[in-house]
Design a protein around this motif. Sequence first.
Motif, PDB file in Angstrom:
ATOM      1  N   TYR A   1      -5.378  -0.492   3.803  1.00 52.51           N
ATOM      2  CA  TYR A   1      -6.291  -0.798   2.700  1.00 52.51           C
ATOM      3  C   TYR A   1      -6.613   0.459   1.884  1.00 52.51           C
ATOM      4  O   TYR A   1      -6.736   0.406   0.658  1.00 52.51           O
ATOM      5  CB  TYR A   1      -7.595  -1.400   3.236  1.00 52.51           C
ATOM      6  CG  TYR A   1      -7.560  -2.902   3.394  1.00 52.51           C
ATOM      7  CD1 TYR A   1      -7.376  -3.735   2.297  1.00 52.51           C
ATOM      8  CD2 TYR A   1      -7.734  -3.498   4.637  1.00 52.51           C
ATOM      9  CE1 TYR A   1      -7.373  -5.108   2.429  1.00 52.51           C
ATOM     10  CE2 TYR A   1      -7.714  -4.877   4.789  1.00 52.51           C
ATOM     11  CZ  TYR A   1      -7.531  -5.676   3.682  1.00 52.51           C
ATOM     12  OH  TYR A   1      -7.512  -7.038   3.810  1.00 52.51           O
ATOM     13  N   SER A   2      -6.765   1.583   2.561  1.00 53.81           N
ATOM     14  CA  SER A   2      -7.020   2.835   1.840  1.00 53.81           C
ATOM     15  C   SER A   2      -5.816   3.222   0.986  1.00 53.81           C
ATOM     16  O   SER A   2      -5.978   3.755  -0.112  1.00 53.81           O
ATOM     17  CB  SER A   2      -7.350   3.957   2.835  1.00 53.81           C
ATOM     18  OG  SER A   2      -8.544   3.672   3.530  1.00 53.81           O
ATOM     19  N   CYS A   3      -4.613   2.944   1.486  1.00 48.87           N
ATOM     20  CA  CYS A   3      -3.399   3.184   0.688  1.00 48.87           C
ATOM     21  C   CYS A   3      -3.395   2.307  -0.562  1.00 48.87           C
ATOM     22  O   CYS A   3      -3.096   2.787  -1.664  1.00 48.87           O
ATOM     23  CB  CYS A   3      -2.152   2.884   1.520  1.00 48.87           C
ATOM     24  SG  CYS A   3      -1.863   4.041   2.861  1.00 48.87           S
ATOM     25  N   LEU A   4      -3.734   1.034  -0.388  1.00 48.89           N
ATOM     26  CA  LEU A   4      -3.770   0.121  -1.537  1.00 48.89           C
ATOM     27  C   LEU A   4      -4.813   0.587  -2.554  1.00 48.89           C
ATOM     28  O   LEU A   4      -4.586   0.537  -3.766  1.00 48.89           O
ATOM     29  CB  LEU A   4      -4.092  -1.305  -1.081  1.00 48.89           C
ATOM     30  CG  LEU A   4      -3.040  -2.012  -0.215  1.00 48.89           C
ATOM     31  CD1 LEU A   4      -3.503  -3.422   0.118  1.00 48.89           C
ATOM     32  CD2 LEU A   4      -1.688  -2.053  -0.914  1.00 48.89           C
ATOM     33  N   ASN A   5      -5.961   1.019  -2.042  1.00 49.54           N
ATOM     34  CA  ASN A   5      -7.021   1.506  -2.928  1.00 49.54           C
ATOM     35  C   ASN A   5      -6.554   2.737  -3.707  1.00 49.54           C
ATOM     36  O   ASN A   5      -6.888   2.917  -4.881  1.00 49.54           O
ATOM     37  CB  ASN A   5      -8.261   1.836  -2.099  1.00 49.54           C
ATOM     38  CG  ASN A   5      -9.508   2.021  -2.942  1.00 49.54           C
ATOM     39  OD1 ASN A   5      -9.925   1.108  -3.632  1.00 49.54           O
ATOM     40  ND2 ASN A   5     -10.083   3.207  -2.892  1.00 49.54           N
TER      41      ASN A   5
END
Length: 573
Positions: free
Chosen positions: A341-345
């Motif tokens: 999720y942090s990568c997507l963000n």
Amino acid sequence: MAAKDDYLIDTMLDMGLLTHEQVEAGRAEAESAGEGVLDTMTKSGSIEPTIVVMAKSTYFGVESVNVSDLRLADDVIGLLPRHVAKKFDAVPVGQSDSGAVVVALADPSDIDAVDGLRHALNRDIELRVTSQADIEASLAKYYGGAARDDGGIGKMIQDITEGEVEINAFKGDVGDDESAVEADAPIIKLVNQVIVDAFKKRASDLHLEPLAKRFRLRFRIDGVCVEQSDLPKRLQAPIIARLKIQAGMSIAERRIPQDGRINVPVGAGGKTIDLRVNCLPTQHGESIVMRILDKSGLKLGLAELGFFADDQQNFERIIGLPDGILLVTGPTGSGKTTTLYSCLNYINRPDRKIITVEDPVEYMLAGINQVQVHEQIGFTFALALRSMLRQSPNVIMLGEIRDMETASIAINASLTGHLVFSTLHTNDAPGAVTRLIDIGVKPFLVASSARCLMAQRLVRKVCKSCGAAHVLDPAEADSIGITPGQVAQASARKGKGCGECNKTGCKGRFGIFEIFNINDEARKMIFDKVPANVLRVKAREMGMRTLREDGVRKVLAGLTTVDEVMRATVTDH
């Protein structure tokens, strides 16, 4: 008062628990203070309260008990109503074979208290003796008070136990009638307070577990379960019913597991938290686990996740590629989803279309299309993936690769111009190759599509408030492979334990990583289907840092401890 003390003083002198010199010194101090001799000596620390309890036990022929060491069940507490316990300074400790209530008092000679207890309960009483401090602590713990900080939970339980409010018993079968629970406003407040208290203590999960004689409450804080004060056993049914209604479950169905979600406001600033709820029937009732889904952790940069500068630069390059597949591996609870999720963000921009397929959708992210699969109606991962490819995405996140069909579609998507993120359950990064081939993916497809394989674990951080410089002793350093030269250059730290970290010395968690970049040489080895151990040796030759080695770096930097890294990783040899 002095006369009342004399019989105990004589008893202690006869037992050899006191000397005449101590008594004379205590008597002189008591006269100037206008107090009893034993009270004065206890306050000054001249004698321990346990010695006084021993003397009372001997003089009155009554057994002594240390009630602070006991875990009293809810049915035992129920033997003595709160107002009776408070009035007579008494704590119930059990029931005798004859049916008498066993009660602990600080003063067995208090005839008024003994007669008052018999009259109030209309039952026989068996006495035990304990210290006054233990009585006060136990009354606060079990009947409400400030002995244990439960964030307001104790006061609510106290009000309910006192009978100041009425609670529906939930006996027999009940239908899906929310009014059955809504009438019990105290239960609603109690449930909400438990959730708010867990959030304030930084818990990731709440466990409500019905046991034979207890309704246990535990919070998972920084990956470790911490037991809280038990909830009253008699409130088990209404509490579970309330949570099931909040989560959109059927309270009439108690035979099969159920899943749901709850949205709860916390604080005065309008902040709300999401909880993913699972209800599982057990031998003694339905066990409920609630996962707190706090979005604030998803807005962290890669550095806050635990990446050092070199790994962060490498990882940012990988997630910036136009196509290929990135797999994050590790056991359940190792932070894989948070990392993705942090990568997507990080890559979420208006010029990129991002679609996720999840079961369940844990966090709602702005600007990202998130798809929830429904296996019951045939809307599977594979079907969702096929459909989403017609939506022309740039980036796809797949919650988990579980079978051949899902793996095949994900890898084909990565070969047709899409960047694919997903997770696998393997122990290390090179093991992801073996896992995909075992699922049924052709080795040449794995070799062509894989860009990066990353394993991760979570370790606890040294508390910033109580962390202090720590010199690694030779045995400690050798256990994790730290050389004497590294020890000399280390900036190791260790927490002493404080109120901020709940006396653990650690507060918060971050990741340790094993990043395997796939280059042409690695692709050839994957294509040739070499064993996992050979591939791992080659990956290390190519510069892959193992989980243990990354953990050692972070121990030497003072971010975590040797014990944490050893708990989370296995040796590299």
